[in-house]
Design a protein around this motif. Sequence first.
Motif, PDB file in Angstrom:
ATOM      1  N   HIS A 131      -4.022  14.151  -4.507  1.00  0.00           N
ATOM      2  CA  HIS A 131      -5.078  13.364  -3.865  1.00  0.00           C
ATOM      3  C   HIS A 131      -4.689  11.904  -3.757  1.00  0.00           C
ATOM      4  O   HIS A 131      -4.969  11.248  -2.762  1.00  0.00           O
ATOM      5  CB  HIS A 131      -6.391  13.513  -4.655  1.00  0.00           C
ATOM      6  N   ALA A 132      -4.053  11.392  -4.804  1.00  0.00           N
ATOM      7  CA  ALA A 132      -3.646   9.988  -4.790  1.00  0.00           C
ATOM      8  C   ALA A 132      -2.652   9.755  -3.662  1.00  0.00           C
ATOM      9  O   ALA A 132      -2.708   8.755  -2.943  1.00  0.00           O
ATOM     10  CB  ALA A 132      -3.017   9.625  -6.126  1.00  0.00           C
ATOM     11  N   ASP A 133      -1.746  10.716  -3.465  1.00  0.00           N
ATOM     12  CA  ASP A 133      -0.760  10.593  -2.407  1.00  0.00           C
ATOM     13  C   ASP A 133      -1.443  10.521  -1.044  1.00  0.00           C
ATOM     14  O   ASP A 133      -1.113   9.700  -0.197  1.00  0.00           O
ATOM     15  CB  ASP A 133       0.194  11.798  -2.470  1.00  0.00           C
ATOM     16  N   LEU A 134      -2.444  11.390  -0.856  1.00  0.00           N
ATOM     17  CA  LEU A 134      -3.189  11.367   0.413  1.00  0.00           C
ATOM     18  C   LEU A 134      -3.938  10.059   0.577  1.00  0.00           C
ATOM     19  O   LEU A 134      -3.962   9.475   1.670  1.00  0.00           O
ATOM     20  CB  LEU A 134      -4.171  12.542   0.455  1.00  0.00           C
ATOM     21  N   GLY A 135      -4.547   9.599  -0.505  1.00  0.00           N
ATOM     22  CA  GLY A 135      -5.268   8.334  -0.451  1.00  0.00           C
ATOM     23  C   GLY A 135      -4.339   7.208  -0.029  1.00  0.00           C
ATOM     24  O   GLY A 135      -4.706   6.344   0.779  1.00  0.00           O
ATOM     25  N   GLY A 136      -3.098   7.264  -0.525  1.00  0.00           N
ATOM     26  CA  GLY A 136      -2.111   6.254  -0.174  1.00  0.00           C
ATOM     27  C   GLY A 136      -1.840   6.207   1.321  1.00  0.00           C
ATOM     28  O   GLY A 136      -1.553   5.151   1.888  1.00  0.00           O
ATOM     29  N   ARG A 137      -1.946   7.384   1.966  1.00  0.00           N
ATOM     30  CA  ARG A 137      -1.696   7.465   3.408  1.00  0.00           C
ATOM     31  C   ARG A 137      -2.742   6.716   4.219  1.00  0.00           C
ATOM     32  O   ARG A 137      -2.557   6.496   5.408  1.00  0.00           O
ATOM     33  CB  ARG A 137      -1.707   8.938   3.866  1.00  0.00           C
ATOM     34  N   LEU A 138      -3.881   6.436   3.585  1.00  0.00           N
ATOM     35  CA  LEU A 138      -4.951   5.778   4.333  1.00  0.00           C
ATOM     36  C   LEU A 138      -4.811   4.262   4.314  1.00  0.00           C
ATOM     37  O   LEU A 138      -5.625   3.552   4.905  1.00  0.00           O
ATOM     38  CB  LEU A 138      -6.311   6.200   3.768  1.00  0.00           C
ATOM     39  N   PHE A 142      -0.292  18.872   6.536  1.00  0.00           N
ATOM     40  CA  PHE A 142       0.084  19.976   5.650  1.00  0.00           C
ATOM     41  C   PHE A 142      -0.308  19.682   4.208  1.00  0.00           C
ATOM     42  O   PHE A 142      -0.977  20.486   3.544  1.00  0.00           O
ATOM     43  CB  PHE A 142       1.590  20.208   5.766  1.00  0.00           C
ATOM     44  N   SER A 143       0.025  18.460   3.732  1.00  0.00           N
ATOM     45  CA  SER A 143      -0.229  18.231   2.311  1.00  0.00           C
ATOM     46  C   SER A 143      -1.709  17.943   2.055  1.00  0.00           C
ATOM     47  O   SER A 143      -2.169  18.059   0.922  1.00  0.00           O
ATOM     48  CB  SER A 143       0.678  17.129   1.750  1.00  0.00           C
ATOM     49  N   ALA A 144      -2.489  17.599   3.094  1.00  0.00           N
ATOM     50  CA  ALA A 144      -3.934  17.446   2.910  1.00  0.00           C
ATOM     51  C   ALA A 144      -4.631  18.797   2.902  1.00  0.00           C
ATOM     52  O   ALA A 144      -5.854  18.859   2.798  1.00  0.00           O
ATOM     53  CB  ALA A 144      -4.519  16.558   4.002  1.00  0.00           C
ATOM     54  N   GLY A 145      -3.846  19.876   3.077  1.00  0.00           N
ATOM     55  CA  GLY A 145      -4.431  21.189   2.890  1.00  0.00           C
ATOM     56  C   GLY A 145      -4.648  22.011   4.146  1.00  0.00           C
ATOM     57  O   GLY A 145      -5.241  23.084   4.086  1.00  0.00           O
ATOM     58  N   ALA A 146      -4.155  21.520   5.298  1.00  0.00           N
ATOM     59  CA  ALA A 146      -4.386  22.269   6.537  1.00  0.00           C
ATOM     60  C   ALA A 146      -3.826  23.677   6.416  1.00  0.00           C
ATOM     61  O   ALA A 146      -2.695  23.875   5.966  1.00  0.00           O
ATOM     62  CB  ALA A 146      -3.718  21.552   7.706  1.00  0.00           C
ATOM     63  N   GLY A 159       0.833  -1.208   0.000  1.00  0.00           N
ATOM     64  CA  GLY A 159       0.000   0.000   0.000  1.00  0.00           C
ATOM     65  C   GLY A 159       0.857   1.242   0.000  1.00  0.00           C
ATOM     66  O   GLY A 159       0.617   2.202  -0.736  1.00  0.00           O
ATOM     67  N   LYS A 160       1.911   1.216   0.851  1.00  0.00           N
ATOM     68  CA  LYS A 160       2.801   2.369   0.949  1.00  0.00           C
ATOM     69  C   LYS A 160       3.448   2.647  -0.410  1.00  0.00           C
ATOM     70  O   LYS A 160       3.622   3.788  -0.811  1.00  0.00           O
ATOM     71  CB  LYS A 160       3.870   2.057   1.991  1.00  0.00           C
ATOM     72  N   ARG A 161       3.749   1.555  -1.110  1.00  0.00           N
ATOM     73  CA  ARG A 161       4.525   1.687  -2.338  1.00  0.00           C
ATOM     74  C   ARG A 161       3.642   1.966  -3.551  1.00  0.00           C
ATOM     75  O   ARG A 161       3.989   2.769  -4.404  1.00  0.00           O
ATOM     76  CB  ARG A 161       5.286   0.388  -2.556  1.00  0.00           C
ATOM     77  N   TYR A 162       2.491   1.239  -3.620  1.00  0.00           N
ATOM     78  CA  TYR A 162       1.743   1.254  -4.884  1.00  0.00           C
ATOM     79  C   TYR A 162       0.370   1.900  -4.813  1.00  0.00           C
ATOM     80  O   TYR A 162      -0.211   2.192  -5.850  1.00  0.00           O
ATOM     81  CB  TYR A 162       1.594  -0.181  -5.413  1.00  0.00           C
ATOM     82  N   LEU A 163      -0.215   2.063  -3.603  1.00  0.00           N
ATOM     83  CA  LEU A 163      -1.595   2.544  -3.535  1.00  0.00           C
ATOM     84  C   LEU A 163      -1.747   3.910  -4.209  1.00  0.00           C
ATOM     85  O   LEU A 163      -2.684   4.131  -4.991  1.00  0.00           O
ATOM     86  CB  LEU A 163      -2.079   2.598  -2.080  1.00  0.00           C
ATOM     87  N   ALA A 164      -0.820   4.824  -3.913  1.00  0.00           N
ATOM     88  CA  ALA A 164      -0.915   6.159  -4.502  1.00  0.00           C
ATOM     89  C   ALA A 164      -0.863   6.072  -6.030  1.00  0.00           C
ATOM     90  O   ALA A 164      -1.658   6.706  -6.726  1.00  0.00           O
ATOM     91  CB  ALA A 164       0.215   7.042  -3.973  1.00  0.00           C
ATOM     92  N   ARG A 165       0.059   5.248  -6.542  1.00  0.00           N
ATOM     93  CA  ARG A 165       0.185   5.088  -7.995  1.00  0.00           C
ATOM     94  C   ARG A 165      -1.115   4.556  -8.610  1.00  0.00           C
ATOM     95  O   ARG A 165      -1.576   5.020  -9.641  1.00  0.00           O
ATOM     96  CB  ARG A 165       1.326   4.124  -8.314  1.00  0.00           C
ATOM     97  N   LEU A 166      -1.682   3.555  -7.895  1.00  0.00           N
ATOM     98  CA  LEU A 166      -2.919   2.942  -8.354  1.00  0.00           C
ATOM     99  C   LEU A 166      -4.035   3.980  -8.428  1.00  0.00           C
ATOM    100  O   LEU A 166      -4.755   4.091  -9.427  1.00  0.00           O
ATOM    101  CB  LEU A 166      -3.302   1.816  -7.379  1.00  0.00           C
ATOM    102  N   GLY A 194      -7.410   7.935 -11.966  1.00  0.00           N
ATOM    103  CA  GLY A 194      -7.888   9.255 -12.347  1.00  0.00           C
ATOM    104  C   GLY A 194      -7.752  10.327 -11.285  1.00  0.00           C
ATOM    105  O   GLY A 194      -8.076  11.479 -11.536  1.00  0.00           O
ATOM    106  N   LEU A 195      -7.260   9.963 -10.065  1.00  0.00           N
ATOM    107  CA  LEU A 195      -7.075  10.999  -9.036  1.00  0.00           C
ATOM    108  C   LEU A 195      -5.852  11.845  -9.372  1.00  0.00           C
ATOM    109  O   LEU A 195      -4.922  11.378 -10.027  1.00  0.00           O
ATOM    110  CB  LEU A 195      -6.869  10.358  -7.655  1.00  0.00           C
ATOM    111  N   SER A 196      -5.886  13.092  -8.899  1.00  0.00           N
ATOM    112  CA  SER A 196      -4.708  13.939  -9.088  1.00  0.00           C
ATOM    113  C   SER A 196      -3.573  13.388  -8.237  1.00  0.00           C
ATOM    114  O   SER A 196      -3.789  12.642  -7.273  1.00  0.00           O
ATOM    115  CB  SER A 196      -5.028  15.372  -8.668  1.00  0.00           C
ATOM    116  N   ALA A 197      -2.339  13.779  -8.573  1.00  0.00           N
ATOM    117  CA  ALA A 197      -1.174  13.258  -7.849  1.00  0.00           C
ATOM    118  C   ALA A 197      -1.294  13.533  -6.363  1.00  0.00           C
ATOM    119  O   ALA A 197      -1.033  12.666  -5.519  1.00  0.00           O
ATOM    120  CB  ALA A 197       0.102  13.881  -8.423  1.00  0.00           C
TER     121      ALA A 197
END
Lengths: 553, 553
Positions: free
Chosen positions: B189-196, B309-313, B172-179, B184-187
């Motif tokens: 948003h995908a990065d944040l999604g990967g954090r979950l 920070f990167s989620a927009g706080a 997940g750490k490695r590939y979830l964001a890429r997936l 279709g998510l922006s880079a």
Amino acid sequence: MLHWLRQYRRAMLPGDMSAGIVVAMMMIPQGMAYALVAGLPPVAGIYASILPPLAYALFGSSMTQSVGPMAIVSLMTAAVIAPLAPAGSALYGVLAAQLALVAGVVLLVCGALRMGFLANFFSRPVMSGFTVGSAIVIAGGQLKPLLGASFPQFHTPSAVLGGVSLLLLLLGKRYLARLLQRCGLSAAHADLGGRLAPMLVVLAATAAMPLLGLQALGIHATGAVPSGLPELNLATSSSHWRALLQPGLLIGFIVFLMSMSAAQTLALKRNEKLVSNQELFGLGAANVASMVSGGFPVTGSISRSAVNFSAGANTPLASVITAVLLAAALVAPTGWLALLPLPTLAATIIVAVLGMLEFDTLRMAWRYDRGDAAAWAVTAAGVLALGVEAGVVIGVLLSMGTLIWRASRPHIAVLGRIAGSEHFRNIERYAAQTQSDILVLRIDANLFFGNVEAVSERIEEELRTHPSARHVVLVMTAVSSIDTTALFALSEWNASMRRRGVCMHLAEVKGPVMDRLRESDLPAQLSGPIFLSTAMACNALQECREGGVAEYI
Amino acid sequence: MLHWLRQYRRAMLPGDMSAGIVVAMMMIPQGMAYALVAGLPPVAGIYASILPPLAYALFGSSMTQSVGPMAIVSLMTAAVIAPLAPAGSALYGVLAAQLALVAGVVLLVCGALRMGFLANFFSRPVMSGFTVGSAIVIAGGQLKPLLGASFPQFHTPSAVLGGVSLLLLLLGKRYLARLLQRCGLSAAHADLGGRLAPMLVVLAATAAMPLLGLQALGIHATGAVPSGLPELNLATSSSHWRALLQPGLLIGFIVFLMSMSAAQTLALKRNEKLVSNQELFGLGAANVASMVSGGFPVTGSISRSAVNFSAGANTPLASVITAVLLAAALVAPTGWLALLPLPTLAATIIVAVLGMLEFDTLRMAWRYDRGDAAAWAVTAAGVLALGVEAGVVIGVLLSMGTLIWRASRPHIAVLGRIAGSEHFRNIERYAAQTQSDILVLRIDANLFFGNVEAVSERIEEELRTHPSARHVVLVMTAVSSIDTTALFALSEWNASMRRRGVCMHLAEVKGPVMDRLRESDLPAQLSGPIFLSTAMACNALQECREGGVAEYI
């Protein structure tokens, strides 16, 4: 090792002889007194005065240092051992000897690792506050033997003897040298004679015990002193060794500090070279030797070393002579030592530590630097309130705290060009011209972990007040070193500025610093060369702007 | 305090909302996991994530810092409490809360005393070595819950679940964001999604427990979680409070260091001003709040703050939203939390601390400064061999030791005159002319207790190699400060030289240093004025010699 013996000349002998004798006369009451401070039988002070100076003569670096029991180290010994063994027990003595061994090994290891720089961990105000606090604790601890009972109660005959001893010692300290001088002695000899006042008072009080029947009045004496050296016995549990480890580190540190401060004073007087790593070996060997002879932690004493020096000591042979005389005193009938009255010994301790109550440093620090004066006061108060061991830790933390605190406010100047010249100066002090897109900052401190945050904040502040700056030139004339932390910081500042469209440049990097920077990735990260001079940097950046180049690459 | 609330604009809300939600999703598994590291029931991690960020929002200085449980501080908590109370006992939880209170009060007191400079007590290599050592200790401690038994034994179903969780988390750490990006998510948003990923894995594992009947196979779960906040209970003995005092100091220090290092990284990204004294108040308040809610010591976490920070706080409102969501999660039915399998939680901890295994600092230090690399290694080894508490002390001593060691070798140059000019330069680098009776030394360091002995030794050495010198001119161009210890030393050097018929002079003393020196006795002790320039000094001394004046007065 023993290099002084190979260079020994006959002309040195008379000085070494007289110093050896005078210091031995001083050592007998002092050694016994400091053994009492350490919570040990007085004879342990003699034990600790025989082998240690011999070991130091073999391995130490100072020619006139007198190694043996010392008030503050004795106080620390008592603070360490008292919670571990009942006072007066055999275990107490064994643990004190073990503590000397631990401290000795610590010192030897530090010597092998060439850690002589440890002597620089205390600032002078902290050292002075520590000494004064310890002196007060030591003097306070002698009130009970002086008065024969716990203050405010007192045992009248003891208190009278203690008071008379105290008075005689103070008068002797003040007037004996003058008296001897009037009797025709030279100033130097009279001064040395005055140093023997404690020995005379102790002898007189010891004679008075049987002559005036003082023991029958209930005045306590030191008690029977065994002849010869004690048997070595270190068979205690491993938990005892563990308990001595950390205090041994602290005592080793203080042994080194005290001895170095004495040796430094002597070295300045004798123009001698002091080798701090050699000193570690000498003191380590002395403490191991103290363990062998059933003593306790020892160090160089400034007062005794000063006497040794002024009595004419030329080489450590003086200390060898002292040791031989003390050994002879132990082999001789020691019955008379048993009669030495405790109130008189307490009085000698109090008078000895009065000399440690030195407030000049505090006074000077108060005028010169309030922060240092505060460090003095906090250290002294720490010793009084929390004890001498905590005092060492407080002292180190305060010295380091002062250092980091000072480092955390580095001087940084915004520079401008002196019109028509290649010179750049602080715009607050000179009428110098600046350009709105080039911010020139001179960092007046070595860059290291203690100040990178402060420098970073200052740069950010200047960038906020100069929003049109597109170039930041860091002038490194005053930077003699950049540590790894600062190297990372420079790289991060560069990246952070670039994200905002600001280029970071370095100018006037010193040769040795530049040699180191070449080992790193930093030069490759910067947008442009590292400029030889501030003027060259500003000229180049100006040309770029005028040539319409947005970013200097 | 709350200045951000007064300047709040509606446009900031969406960012704060999304950051608040993302961090809450991240906090649930992380908080529970770090509670386990601290030796506490997982729910304590949720308790410690609610009030502390609210308190920090009131008093802290950083806009995007996320305060809550943190791996290293949890490890230290376990190290402190484990010897004092049995694992799992009520007393253990009470002491953990008390420890947060002690650390909080320490931080508040340091804030009131404006001791923000304490953050500079660790060099970066030491900090990095400490972090890596702690990460290894934490990961090692999770092997047992991961495998369901003490390594090398294992409980097969637990080990399988742990292994699968670990694999999923790493993938997940490695590939979830890429997936997500491919979906279709922006880079961003995908990065944040990967954090979950940890939250998803934890949810899946929890669902698997009843669905696949894993509990019947002997896999341990977290157990029943009480709803709502716990009752406050601090009624322990005074000996417990005493035992927590010194560890509380150490933990307060580490809480501050960890949070400052996170905040500094953020401040560089956001060009924010960081107020370290304000940070002390914010962290102090957060830890006191953690005690109130039955938590344990908390601090700012660099990984969580980066997500925030990167989620927009934009403001601490994000943390307030996180706290409200976590409180809601506690009030909602918490039955499902009881089923959370321990091997999966252990896997989340291991993956989280893998990110702390950072060897860049070591690599860079090894290339740039071997001493700093050694400090890294000794600190990391110290944490592994002696534990995390000893590691802090070792780290401070190493940072300070490096500092004093470097200071103990200041650069001093013998200067000569460039023929026919008024310029004086290092004779080792320039063909400069010297005079046998005038020794000109430039001291290239601030004078303070850490280097006065080294400077003194160097001056003595130069005097030995220049026996005909009658004047020593100390050029102070690079000296920006002189502390009390150095002031004494200057005075002693002057006296020592005078005894040998050598006059000491100062030249080119900087303005602020001169202002301070005027407060002291030093100018009156010197034989002559303090010269404005080296050339003026040498000219004046030469004139005296030619005029037949033996000593310059």
